[in-house]
Write an enzyme that holds these catalytic residues in place. Structure first.
Site, mmCIF file in Angstrom:
data_model
loop_
_atom_site.group_PDB
_atom_site.id
_atom_site.type_symbol
_atom_site.label_atom_id
_atom_site.label_comp_id
_atom_site.label_asym_id
_atom_site.label_seq_id
_atom_site.Cartn_x
_atom_site.Cartn_y
_atom_site.Cartn_z
ATOM 1 N N ASP A 116 0.832 -1.204 0.000
ATOM 2 C CA ASP A 116 0.000 0.000 0.000
ATOM 3 C C ASP A 116 0.873 1.264 0.000
ATOM 4 O O ASP A 116 1.953 1.272 -0.596
ATOM 5 C CB ASP A 116 -0.904 -0.056 1.258
ATOM 6 C CG ASP A 116 -2.244 0.603 1.049
ATOM 7 O OD1 ASP A 116 -2.274 1.848 0.952
ATOM 8 O OD2 ASP A 116 -3.274 -0.097 0.963
ATOM 9 N N HIS A 147 -3.629 6.033 3.740
ATOM 10 C CA HIS A 147 -4.410 4.870 3.301
ATOM 11 C C HIS A 147 -3.858 3.565 3.888
ATOM 12 O O HIS A 147 -4.601 2.761 4.458
ATOM 13 C CB HIS A 147 -4.411 4.836 1.765
ATOM 14 C CG HIS A 147 -5.313 3.811 1.152
ATOM 15 N ND1 HIS A 147 -4.852 2.556 0.799
ATOM 16 C CD2 HIS A 147 -6.624 3.859 0.823
ATOM 17 C CE1 HIS A 147 -5.871 1.877 0.266
ATOM 18 N NE2 HIS A 147 -6.945 2.642 0.266
ATOM 19 N N ASN A 238 -13.974 0.199 -6.503
ATOM 20 C CA ASN A 238 -15.045 1.131 -6.133
ATOM 21 C C ASN A 238 -15.701 1.696 -7.387
ATOM 22 O O ASN A 238 -15.946 2.884 -7.487
ATOM 23 C CB ASN A 238 -14.479 2.284 -5.289
ATOM 24 C CG ASN A 238 -13.985 1.827 -3.936
ATOM 25 O OD1 ASN A 238 -14.177 0.668 -3.555
ATOM 26 N ND2 ASN A 238 -13.355 2.714 -3.205
ATOM 27 N N SER A 302 -11.324 -0.943 -0.170
ATOM 28 C CA SER A 302 -10.019 -0.936 0.499
ATOM 29 C C SER A 302 -10.131 -1.270 1.977
ATOM 30 O O SER A 302 -9.221 -1.856 2.558
ATOM 31 C CB SER A 302 -9.376 0.455 0.416
ATOM 32 O OG SER A 302 -8.693 0.634 -0.776
#
Ligand code: CA
Length: 359
Positions: A116, A147, A238, A302
């Site tokens: 990530d 994130h 998404n 996520s």
């Protein structure tokens, strides 16, 4: 100059290749042994056909951009939840019954890689054991986006008197920084991160990232990771649920594809869906750790993905399963939600308690 992944012919390996063979074409950025490839900044776009015809070259892939899969901007913690004396049990952890599994397993000693934007190594509610930065060699894996820290907290925030608690609070977190501070990275940086995971014997990998496109180099790397016995979990995307909208790497059969639900068990409006979906998990208004030793609410597939990753850690602390066995097991133990179709939930909502108990 354009960044390309040059995959070598199987007859050639990286050691045999001499600089004089590559230098006329461009500058070498890094090598990717797991897919027998080089990342090269190629001098002229026009030369690509000639490069592909070189005897040592099997294929030239675009070194595309891969992005983090989050929805909107993170929201800071609400005043009502600012209670320094207490640790909150986030709704997602409770919904998948992770806290009920802890008497049997809290994920102790299981190495989990968060591939990530990095992880906040100084966060007081996280214990980060190690990591790597493939975006910027020589720099640390410290999270300059937020994130990755949020994802890490959902997997394994500590069970103490602070903030939140994760699915597998005793798992060992590793920050594999492959995305920059804007949440974006090159495919080659992601592949190098996966290579690091193999070399450092990670047990499970969380990828809350992806691309709508199928790149052969990405798939080749995923196959190598699965062959190394490492379970991979990835965000379905998404992009909303209209047709098959699942992104890669979630769409690859070797990877557990995770969609998102809201607190009332409804399908998250933003979540991708499709036939390759394996499981669903909580992904709306998820409270977790954030960069700068803080906490935030975030939504996205996520955030759903690390609920499944944490569950894998709970299972692996009790029993070694290979990736295929893990996918079969988690799907068998999932809770089918009446309001969702199979493209939306796959086999159902991940159930941490059943997954640990019924081993
Ligand atoms: Ca905590």
């Amino acid at each position: 100059m354009v960044r390309k992944i040059i995959v070598l012919n199987p007859d050639y390996n990286l050691d045999q290749l001499t600089l004089s063979q590559v230098l006329p074409w461009g500058v070498i950025i890094k090598s990717l042994p797991i897919i027998n490839a080089l990342v090269v900044k190629v001098r002229k776009k026009a030369a690509l056909t000639a490069l592909a015809n070189e005897p040592w070259v099997q294929r030239v892939d675009d070194d595309c951009r891969i992005t983090a899969v989050s929805e909107g901007e993170p929201a800071a913690e609400r005043e009502s939840e600012l209670n320094p004396q207490a640790q909150a049990l986030p709704w997602g952890i409770k919904r998948i019954k992770a806290n009920l599994a802890w008497p049997l397993s809290a994920g102790a000693k299981v190495k989990v890689a968060i591939v990530d934007t990095g992880i906040d190594r100084k966060h007081k509610d996280l214990k980060v054991v190690g990591g790597v930065n493939t975006v910027n060699h020589g720099k640390t894996f410290h999270d300059d986006n937020g994130h990755g820290t949020h994802v890490a907290g959902i997997v394994a925030a500590l069970n103490n008197s602070l903030g939140v608690v994760g699915v597998a609070p005793k798992a060992l977190l590793y920050g594999v920084k492959v995305l920059n501070k804007y949440g974006s990275g090159y495919l080659s940086d992601v592949i190098e991160g996966l290579q690091w995971c193999i070399n450092h014997k990670m047990r499970v990998i969380n990828m809350s990232l992806g691309t709508p496109f199928d790149y052969p180099s990405f798939y080749a790397a995923i196959v190598k990771v699965a062959q190394a016995g490492i379970t991979m979990v990835a965000a379905a995307g998404n992009s909303g649920c209209s047709g098959d909208t699942v992104i890669y790497p979630a769409k690859y059969p070797q990877v557990i594809a995770v969609t998102a639900i809201a607190q009332n068990d409804s399908f998250a409006y933003f979540s991708s869906c499709g036939p390759s979906v394996d499981l669903t998990a909580p992904g709306v208004n998820i409270y977790s750790t954030y960069k700068g030793n803080s906490y935030a609410y975030m939504s996205g597939t996520s955030m759903a993905t690390p609920h499944v990753t944490g569950t894998c850690a709970l299972v692996l602390a009790r029993k070694s399963l290979n990736p295929t066995q893990m996918i079969t097991h988690l799907k068998k133990q999932a809770e089918l939600l009446p309001g969702l179709n199979s493209d939306q939930q796959g086999a159902g909502l991940v159930n941490a308690l059943a997954a640990v108990k019924n081993l």
